[in-house]
Design an enzyme around this catalytic site. Structure first.
Site, PDB file in Angstrom:
ATOM      1  N   ARG A   1      -6.096  -3.944  12.096  1.00 35.54           N
ATOM      2  CA  ARG A   1      -5.693  -2.590  12.271  1.00 35.54           C
ATOM      3  C   ARG A   1      -6.046  -2.102  13.465  1.00 35.54           C
ATOM      4  O   ARG A   1      -5.396  -1.187  14.056  1.00 35.54           O
ATOM      5  CB  ARG A   1      -5.443  -2.079  11.598  1.00 35.54           C
ATOM      6  CG  ARG A   1      -4.069  -1.373  10.205  1.00 35.54           C
ATOM      7  CD  ARG A   1      -3.319  -0.784   9.220  1.00 35.54           C
ATOM      8  NE  ARG A   1      -2.862  -0.297   8.892  1.00 35.54           N
ATOM      9  CZ  ARG A   1      -1.648  -0.150   7.545  1.00 35.54           C
ATOM     10  NH1 ARG A   1      -2.762  -1.630   6.855  1.00 35.54           N
ATOM     11  NH2 ARG A   1      -0.826   0.087   7.558  1.00 35.54           N
TER      12      ARG A   1
ATOM     13  N   LYS B   1       5.855  -7.138   5.353  1.00 35.52           N
ATOM     14  CA  LYS B   1       4.804  -8.283   5.439  1.00 35.52           C
ATOM     15  C   LYS B   1       4.156  -8.438   3.912  1.00 35.52           C
ATOM     16  O   LYS B   1       3.932  -9.453   3.530  1.00 35.52           O
ATOM     17  CB  LYS B   1       3.341  -7.371   6.392  1.00 35.52           C
ATOM     18  CG  LYS B   1       3.531  -6.558   7.332  1.00 35.52           C
ATOM     19  CD  LYS B   1       2.385  -6.580   8.430  1.00 35.52           C
ATOM     20  CE  LYS B   1       2.092  -5.511   7.443  1.00 35.52           C
ATOM     21  NZ  LYS B   1       2.373  -3.878   7.849  1.00 35.52           N
TER      22      LYS B   1
ATOM     23  N   ARG C   1      12.008   2.389  -0.731  1.00 34.70           N
ATOM     24  CA  ARG C   1      10.683   1.380  -1.250  1.00 34.70           C
ATOM     25  C   ARG C   1      10.127   2.474  -2.370  1.00 34.70           C
ATOM     26  O   ARG C   1       9.750   3.410  -2.765  1.00 34.70           O
ATOM     27  CB  ARG C   1      10.295   0.973  -0.358  1.00 34.70           C
ATOM     28  CG  ARG C   1       8.908   0.004  -0.779  1.00 34.70           C
ATOM     29  CD  ARG C   1       8.439  -0.297   0.259  1.00 34.70           C
ATOM     30  NE  ARG C   1       7.109   0.503   0.962  1.00 34.70           N
ATOM     31  CZ  ARG C   1       6.691  -0.141   2.150  1.00 34.70           C
ATOM     32  NH1 ARG C   1       6.519  -1.013   2.392  1.00 34.70           N
ATOM     33  NH2 ARG C   1       5.252   0.571   2.189  1.00 34.70           N
TER      34      ARG C   1
ATOM     35  N   ARG D   1       1.776   6.944  10.203  1.00 30.28           N
ATOM     36  CA  ARG D   1       1.971   5.580   9.948  1.00 30.28           C
ATOM     37  C   ARG D   1       1.942   4.925  11.773  1.00 30.28           C
ATOM     38  O   ARG D   1       1.136   3.723  12.121  1.00 30.28           O
ATOM     39  CB  ARG D   1       2.228   4.886   9.062  1.00 30.28           C
ATOM     40  CG  ARG D   1       1.014   5.576   7.755  1.00 30.28           C
ATOM     41  CD  ARG D   1       2.231   5.683   6.355  1.00 30.28           C
ATOM     42  NE  ARG D   1       2.597   4.503   6.121  1.00 30.28           N
ATOM     43  CZ  ARG D   1       3.340   4.153   5.163  1.00 30.28           C
ATOM     44  NH1 ARG D   1       4.609   5.064   4.565  1.00 30.28           N
ATOM     45  NH2 ARG D   1       3.742   3.045   4.600  1.00 30.28           N
TER      46      ARG D   1
ATOM     47  N   ARG E   1       5.538   5.069  -3.282  1.00 27.46           N
ATOM     48  CA  ARG E   1       4.250   5.627  -2.728  1.00 27.46           C
ATOM     49  C   ARG E   1       3.981   6.867  -2.428  1.00 27.46           C
ATOM     50  O   ARG E   1       4.951   7.506  -1.492  1.00 27.46           O
ATOM     51  CB  ARG E   1       3.741   4.125  -1.972  1.00 27.46           C
ATOM     52  CG  ARG E   1       3.564   3.313  -1.820  1.00 27.46           C
ATOM     53  CD  ARG E   1       3.381   2.304  -0.772  1.00 27.46           C
ATOM     54  NE  ARG E   1       2.124   2.278   0.348  1.00 27.46           N
ATOM     55  CZ  ARG E   1       2.647   1.989   0.952  1.00 27.46           C
ATOM     56  NH1 ARG E   1       2.317   0.730   1.564  1.00 27.46           N
ATOM     57  NH2 ARG E   1       1.542   2.137   2.649  1.00 27.46           N
TER      58      ARG E   1
HETATM   59  P1  AMP Z   1      -0.565  -0.183   4.171  1.00 23.25           P
HETATM   60  O1  AMP Z   1      -0.080  -0.721   2.675  1.00 23.25           O
HETATM   61  O2  AMP Z   1      -0.977  -1.752   4.967  1.00 23.25           O
HETATM   62  O3  AMP Z   1       0.620   0.260   4.556  1.00 23.25           O
HETATM   63  O4  AMP Z   1      -1.892   0.972   3.732  1.00 23.25           O
HETATM   64  C1  AMP Z   1      -1.899   2.340   2.959  1.00 23.25           C
HETATM   65  C2  AMP Z   1      -2.871   2.843   3.675  1.00 23.25           C
HETATM   66  O5  AMP Z   1      -4.097   2.515   3.943  1.00 23.25           O
HETATM   67  C3  AMP Z   1      -2.802   3.091   5.782  1.00 23.25           C
HETATM   68  O6  AMP Z   1      -1.873   3.722   5.863  1.00 23.25           O
HETATM   69  C4  AMP Z   1      -3.979   3.773   6.234  1.00 23.25           C
HETATM   70  O7  AMP Z   1      -4.144   4.327   5.190  1.00 23.25           O
HETATM   71  C5  AMP Z   1      -4.912   2.560   4.935  1.00 23.25           C
HETATM   72  N1  AMP Z   1      -5.336   1.333   5.638  1.00 23.25           N
HETATM   73  C6  AMP Z   1      -4.910  -0.087   5.144  1.00 23.25           C
HETATM   74  N2  AMP Z   1      -5.075  -1.246   5.209  1.00 23.25           N
HETATM   75  C7  AMP Z   1      -5.544  -0.412   6.726  1.00 23.25           C
HETATM   76  C8  AMP Z   1      -6.837  -1.230   7.749  1.00 23.25           C
HETATM   77  N3  AMP Z   1      -6.886  -2.216   7.803  1.00 23.25           N
HETATM   78  N4  AMP Z   1      -7.949  -0.124   8.254  1.00 23.25           N
HETATM   79  C9  AMP Z   1      -7.130   0.774   8.393  1.00 23.25           C
HETATM   80  N5  AMP Z   1      -6.955   1.670   7.359  1.00 23.25           N
HETATM   81  C10 AMP Z   1      -6.154   1.252   6.585  1.00 23.25           C
END
Ligand code: AMP
Length: 217
Positions: free
Chosen positions: A88, A14, A127, A172, A161
């Site tokens: 989400r 994404k 990554r 996740r 990360r």
């Molecule tokens: P991402 O970079 O999108 O993989 O997000 C990393 C982490 O941020 C996720 O594993 C969640 O802990 C938190 N996070 C990001 N976006 C959301 C969302 N829309 N709702 C809830 N938690 C989020």
């Protein structure tokens, strides 16, 4: 102006596709993951609150992420918004519909990037990203040309990360299947969903995304 959601599990690509759209179409990427990581780095109260939840791989509360997005939607984007990692949950999806309505905007398309779990593990475990410009790399499939230096901006601030490890990834993924995958049905029922093959070559995925966008313009 086109507003789209990129939907898919962690590692689906994404962020990579969103960055291409930002470069090519003057769209604005709204990644709640990036916003939360920035809050974490800044050491703000909210950042401290979400740090452990994020590192574990759980979702942060709907209220926090809805608040972050509400703030960003206050400034209109000429090219449109790419929602990356948001919504989400069903609650977030309803909140997004309300927020767009309130600001006189709409949602044009939801693109589901389909990938299988084995590919996600391989992608995520190698990554790393540029801390300065956000470019995404991978140890085996897309390393930087010069070791330790970002191809795009020359920065040496390359980062992995905290949640890109096997334990957090398992959580996740389960969070995705339990709480986020119901959005596939939600947007399908609204006739807004297009599913594409996220395992294809990066350029082929970009072409599939472009096709959906061009249909909206
Ligand atoms: P991402 O970079 O999108 O993989 O997000 C990393 C982490 O941020 C996720 O594993 C969640 O802990 C938190 N996070 C990001 N976006 C959301 C969302 N829309 N709702 C809830 N938690 C989020």
């Amino acid at each position: 102006m086109v507003n789209i959601i990129l939907l898919g599990p962690p590692g689906a690509g994404k962020g990579t596709q969103a960055k291409r759209l930002v470069d090519q179409r003057a769209m604005v990427q709204l990644s709640t993951g990036d916003m939360l990581r920035d809050a974490k780095t800044s050491g703000s109260e909210m950042g401290r609150k979400v740090a452990a939840v994020m590192d574990r791989g759980d979702l942060v509360t709907d209220e926090i992420v809805i608040g972050l997005i509400a703030e960003k939607l206050a400034t209109p984007s000429v090219g449109g918004f790419i929602f990356d990692g948001f919504p989400r949950t069903l609650k977030q999806a309803d909140a997004l519909a309300d927020l767009l309505l309130q600001s006189g905007q709409g949602l044009d398309a939801v693109i589901e990037m389909q990938v299988d779990d084995a590919a996600l593990v391989a992608r995520i475990s190698g990554r790393y990203t540029c801390g300065n410009c956000g470019e995404v790399y991978h140890d085996t499939t897309r390393p930087t040309k010069a070791a330790g230096v970002c191809d795009a901006c020359g920065s040496t601030d390359l980062r992995r990360r905290a949640d890109d490890n096997a334990d957090a990834l398992r959580i996740r993924l389960m969070e995705y299947y339990k709480k986020t995958s119901p959005l596939i049905g939600y947007y399908y029922a609204k006739k807004q969903l297009t599913s594409i093959d996220g395992l294809a070559e990066m350029d082929a995925v970009a072409a599939a995304v472009a096709k959906v966008l061009d249909r909206q313009e």
